[in-house]
Design a protein around this motif. Structure first.
Motif, PDB file in Angstrom:
ATOM      1  N   PRO A 164       0.844  -1.206   0.000  1.00  0.00           N
ATOM      2  CA  PRO A 164       0.000   0.000   0.000  1.00  0.00           C
ATOM      3  C   PRO A 164       0.872   1.247   0.000  1.00  0.00           C
ATOM      4  N   GLU A 165       0.455   2.239  -0.770  1.00  0.00           N
ATOM      5  CA  GLU A 165       1.181   3.506  -0.829  1.00  0.00           C
ATOM      6  C   GLU A 165       0.189   4.667  -0.841  1.00  0.00           C
ATOM      7  N   ASN A 166       0.725   5.876  -0.653  1.00  0.00           N
ATOM      8  CA  ASN A 166      -0.084   7.113  -0.670  1.00  0.00           C
ATOM      9  C   ASN A 166      -1.246   7.017   0.322  1.00  0.00           C
ATOM     10  N   ILE A 167      -0.954   6.518   1.509  1.00  0.00           N
ATOM     11  CA  ILE A 167      -1.986   6.341   2.537  1.00  0.00           C
ATOM     12  C   ILE A 167      -2.291   7.677   3.199  1.00  0.00           C
ATOM     13  N   GLU A 168      -3.569   8.012   3.257  1.00  0.00           N
ATOM     14  CA  GLU A 168      -4.017   9.216   3.944  1.00  0.00           C
ATOM     15  C   GLU A 168      -5.150   8.833   4.895  1.00  0.00           C
ATOM     16  N   CYS A 169      -5.013   9.220   6.176  1.00  0.00           N
ATOM     17  CA  CYS A 169      -5.986   8.822   7.192  1.00  0.00           C
ATOM     18  C   CYS A 169      -6.490  10.037   7.965  1.00  0.00           C
ATOM     19  N   ALA A 170      -7.701   9.899   8.493  1.00  0.00           N
ATOM     20  CA  ALA A 170      -8.319  10.950   9.303  1.00  0.00           C
ATOM     21  C   ALA A 170      -9.208  10.282  10.343  1.00  0.00           C
ATOM     22  N   ASP A 171      -9.928  11.086  11.102  1.00  0.00           N
ATOM     23  CA  ASP A 171     -10.822  10.529  12.127  1.00  0.00           C
ATOM     24  C   ASP A 171     -11.895   9.665  11.463  1.00  0.00           C
ATOM     25  N   PRO A 172     -12.325   8.601  12.133  1.00  0.00           N
ATOM     26  CA  PRO A 172     -13.327   7.715  11.526  1.00  0.00           C
ATOM     27  C   PRO A 172     -14.668   8.407  11.331  1.00  0.00           C
ATOM     28  N   ALA A 173     -15.375   8.004  10.281  1.00  0.00           N
ATOM     29  CA  ALA A 173     -16.666   8.605   9.948  1.00  0.00           C
ATOM     30  C   ALA A 173     -17.769   8.015  10.811  1.00  0.00           C
ATOM     31  N   SER A 174     -18.843   8.786  10.983  1.00  0.00           N
ATOM     32  CA  SER A 174     -20.035   8.306  11.685  1.00  0.00           C
ATOM     33  C   SER A 174     -21.240   8.547  10.796  1.00  0.00           C
ATOM     34  N   GLY A 175     -22.447   8.397  11.339  1.00  0.00           N
ATOM     35  CA  GLY A 175     -23.673   8.562  10.560  1.00  0.00           C
ATOM     36  C   GLY A 175     -24.519   7.321  10.702  1.00  0.00           C
ATOM     37  N   THR A 176     -24.757   6.609   9.584  1.00  0.00           N
ATOM     38  CA  THR A 176     -25.535   5.367   9.600  1.00  0.00           C
ATOM     39  C   THR A 176     -24.618   4.200   9.263  1.00  0.00           C
ATOM     40  N   LEU A 177     -24.673   3.173  10.108  1.00  0.00           N
ATOM     41  CA  LEU A 177     -23.877   1.975   9.890  1.00  0.00           C
ATOM     42  C   LEU A 177     -24.770   0.847   9.386  1.00  0.00           C
ATOM     43  N   PHE A 178     -24.417   0.281   8.245  1.00  0.00           N
ATOM     44  CA  PHE A 178     -25.084  -0.908   7.722  1.00  0.00           C
ATOM     45  C   PHE A 178     -24.177  -2.103   8.039  1.00  0.00           C
ATOM     46  N   ILE A 179     -24.621  -2.966   8.938  1.00  0.00           N
ATOM     47  CA  ILE A 179     -23.791  -4.086   9.375  1.00  0.00           C
ATOM     48  C   ILE A 179     -23.913  -5.244   8.398  1.00  0.00           C
ATOM     49  N   PHE A 180     -22.782  -5.873   8.100  1.00  0.00           N
ATOM     50  CA  PHE A 180     -22.769  -7.091   7.298  1.00  0.00           C
ATOM     51  C   PHE A 180     -22.507  -8.280   8.200  1.00  0.00           C
ATOM     52  N   LEU A 283     -11.659   3.193   3.355  1.00  0.00           N
ATOM     53  CA  LEU A 283     -12.166   2.373   4.453  1.00  0.00           C
ATOM     54  C   LEU A 283     -12.207   3.193   5.731  1.00  0.00           C
ATOM     55  N   ALA A 284     -13.277   3.009   6.506  1.00  0.00           N
ATOM     56  CA  ALA A 284     -13.420   3.689   7.793  1.00  0.00           C
ATOM     57  C   ALA A 284     -13.389   2.665   8.921  1.00  0.00           C
ATOM     58  N   ALA A 285     -12.790   3.051  10.034  1.00  0.00           N
ATOM     59  CA  ALA A 285     -12.799   2.183  11.216  1.00  0.00           C
ATOM     60  C   ALA A 285     -14.202   2.123  11.805  1.00  0.00           C
ATOM     61  N   LEU A 286     -14.523   0.982  12.411  1.00  0.00           N
ATOM     62  CA  LEU A 286     -15.805   0.851  13.095  1.00  0.00           C
ATOM     63  C   LEU A 286     -15.751   1.545  14.453  1.00  0.00           C
ATOM     64  N   LEU A 287     -16.778   2.327  14.730  1.00  0.00           N
ATOM     65  CA  LEU A 287     -16.940   2.945  16.040  1.00  0.00           C
ATOM     66  C   LEU A 287     -17.840   2.063  16.896  1.00  0.00           C
ATOM     67  N   PRO A 288     -17.897   2.287  18.201  1.00  0.00           N
ATOM     68  CA  PRO A 288     -18.894   1.588  19.015  1.00  0.00           C
ATOM     69  C   PRO A 288     -20.292   1.872  18.484  1.00  0.00           C
ATOM     70  N   PRO A 289     -21.228   0.913  18.538  1.00  0.00           N
ATOM     71  CA  PRO A 289     -22.556   1.112  17.933  1.00  0.00           C
ATOM     72  C   PRO A 289     -23.253   2.393  18.384  1.00  0.00           C
ATOM     73  N   GLU A 290     -23.100   2.743  19.660  1.00  0.00           N
ATOM     74  CA  GLU A 290     -23.802   3.922  20.171  1.00  0.00           C
ATOM     75  C   GLU A 290     -23.260   5.226  19.603  1.00  0.00           C
ATOM     76  N   ALA A 291     -22.125   5.199  18.902  1.00  0.00           N
ATOM     77  CA  ALA A 291     -21.566   6.413  18.305  1.00  0.00           C
ATOM     78  C   ALA A 291     -22.262   6.784  16.995  1.00  0.00           C
ATOM     79  N   TYR A 292     -23.098   5.887  16.460  1.00  0.00           N
ATOM     80  CA  TYR A 292     -23.793   6.148  15.199  1.00  0.00           C
ATOM     81  C   TYR A 292     -25.202   6.658  15.460  1.00  0.00           C
ATOM     82  N   GLU A 293     -25.690   7.533  14.559  1.00  0.00           N
ATOM     83  CA  GLU A 293     -27.074   8.001  14.667  1.00  0.00           C
ATOM     84  C   GLU A 293     -28.045   6.845  14.441  1.00  0.00           C
ATOM     85  N   THR A 294     -27.739   6.038  13.428  1.00  0.00           N
ATOM     86  CA  THR A 294     -28.604   4.916  13.053  1.00  0.00           C
ATOM     87  C   THR A 294     -27.728   3.712  12.736  1.00  0.00           C
ATOM     88  N   VAL A 295     -28.200   2.527  13.149  1.00  0.00           N
ATOM     89  CA  VAL A 295     -27.533   1.277  12.799  1.00  0.00           C
ATOM     90  C   VAL A 295     -28.577   0.361  12.175  1.00  0.00           C
TER      91      VAL A 295
END
Length: 332
Positions: A164-180, A283-295
């Motif tokens: 992997p190259e040219n990696i750019e990272c930031a804080d993980p995203a939140s909002g709605t999580l669709f679980i697989f 790709l975004a890291a998973l947050l704890p479920p309660e950190a999302y508005e909707t799951v």
């Protein structure tokens, strides 16, 4: 005063002959100047001029040949690539604790574009990657990409390094999580990495790695050999090979490219895989479920076999019960 031609006059080309005549006339008209030195006398010899012309012609030929050769190499590299590739993000990713995260709240499941191969709004299946991309979302937790490689030249190609190259990272995203849920899958070669690790590298994965119980996937990845340590991928002319890439984000949201370094005909070159749109390496890291508005809980987690959009707090309760009881949960 008449100008006396130098010896062997016939061997000197016309242009140089005129030059010698001018120089001789100037020397005859300047009696007070010092006589020419040995070096100037040497340069005035016709044999020296003939040799200079020959060497100049050879230099011009070599320069022209090298220039045309370099132009040919550039044209071949841009119009006739040695290694073709196609990248496609798989739906769903082949790992527990993964999904899609989309900005905002998407509790209305009827408004979601569902993948017809995995479910619909009625049973809470899997949204399409294109819909997720249009909403500004990305894969979460784990992401999976399938890359098809094809050799186009008449010599064998060996992939000596994949990184992997040219990696750019930031804080993980939140909002709605669709679980697989967990999905199986096999490929001729599977490589995995923790993309937001200090020094991410692709590891060669066993075929059933995604089915192994794993409380610390990042630690497990470090136990596998790096690509190239135990195996390398070779492609004969015209061959196609499939490589499946798995990436895990532990704590950040990241984007990246994949560099493939290959050897062919004794030379080494690198091609950069930089897909865009819904197939981009993001790709975004998973947050704890309660950190999302909707799951959105998948249908195969629930006793009624229906998908349910719930709050983050309710999702945390449902998932805790699911993992502790190892049985389907009342999600209504």
């Amino acid at each position: 005063m008449a100008v006396t031609p130098p010896p062997d006059w016939q061997r000197v080309p016309g242009a140089s002959r005129a030059h010698l005549l001018v120089n001789a006339a100037q020397n005859d008209n300047s009696p007070n100047e010092k006589p020419p030195g040995r070096f100037k006398k040497f340069l005035s010899k016709p044999l020296v001029w003939a040799l200079a012309l020959v060497l100049g012609a050879i230099g011009a030929f070599v320069t022209n040949y090298v220039t045309k050769s370099l132009e040919t190499v550039v044209v071949e590299a841009t119009t006739d690539p040695i290694l073709l590739y196609d990248v496609h993000q798989l739906e769903p990713v082949s790992r527990d604790e993964s999904g899609f995260v989309v900005p905002g709240s998407h509790s209305d499941l009827e408004a979601v574009e569902w993948d017809p191969g995995f479910g619909s709004a009625e049973n809470g299946g899997i949204p399409t990657a294109s819909w997720v991309h249009e909403q500004g979302g990305t894969s979460a937790g784990w992401g999976t990409w399938e890359v098809v490689l094809e050799a186009t030249r008449e010599t064998e190609i060996t992939i000596v390094d994949i990184r992997p190259e040219n990696i750019e990272c930031a804080d993980p995203a939140s909002g709605t999580l669709f679980i697989f849920g967990s999905q199986g899958g096999e490929a001729p070669m599977q490589l995995g990495t923790t993309i937001d690790a200090a020094h991410p590298e692709f590891k060669a994965l066993p075929e059933d790695w995604n089915l192994l119980p794993d409380s610390d996937p990042d630690q497990t990845l470090t136990t596998f050999p790096a690509y190239g340590d135990t195996t390398q991928l070779s492609l004969a002319p015209g061959d196609q090979e499939v490589v499946r890439f798995f990436a895990h984000a532990a704590s950040q949201s990241c984007t990246w490219d994949v560099a493939l370094e290959y050897a062919t005909g004794g030379e080494y070159q690198t091609v950069m895989l930089s897909p865009t749109g819904e197939n981009a390496f993001a790709l975004a890291a998973l947050l704890p479920p309660e950190a999302y508005e909707t799951v959105v809980i998948p249908y195969n987690y629930c006793a009624d076999y229906l998908g349910h959009a719930v709050s983050g707090e309710e999702a945390a309760r449902i998932l805790a019960e699911l993992y502790s009881s190892n049985a389907l949960v009342d999600c209504a």
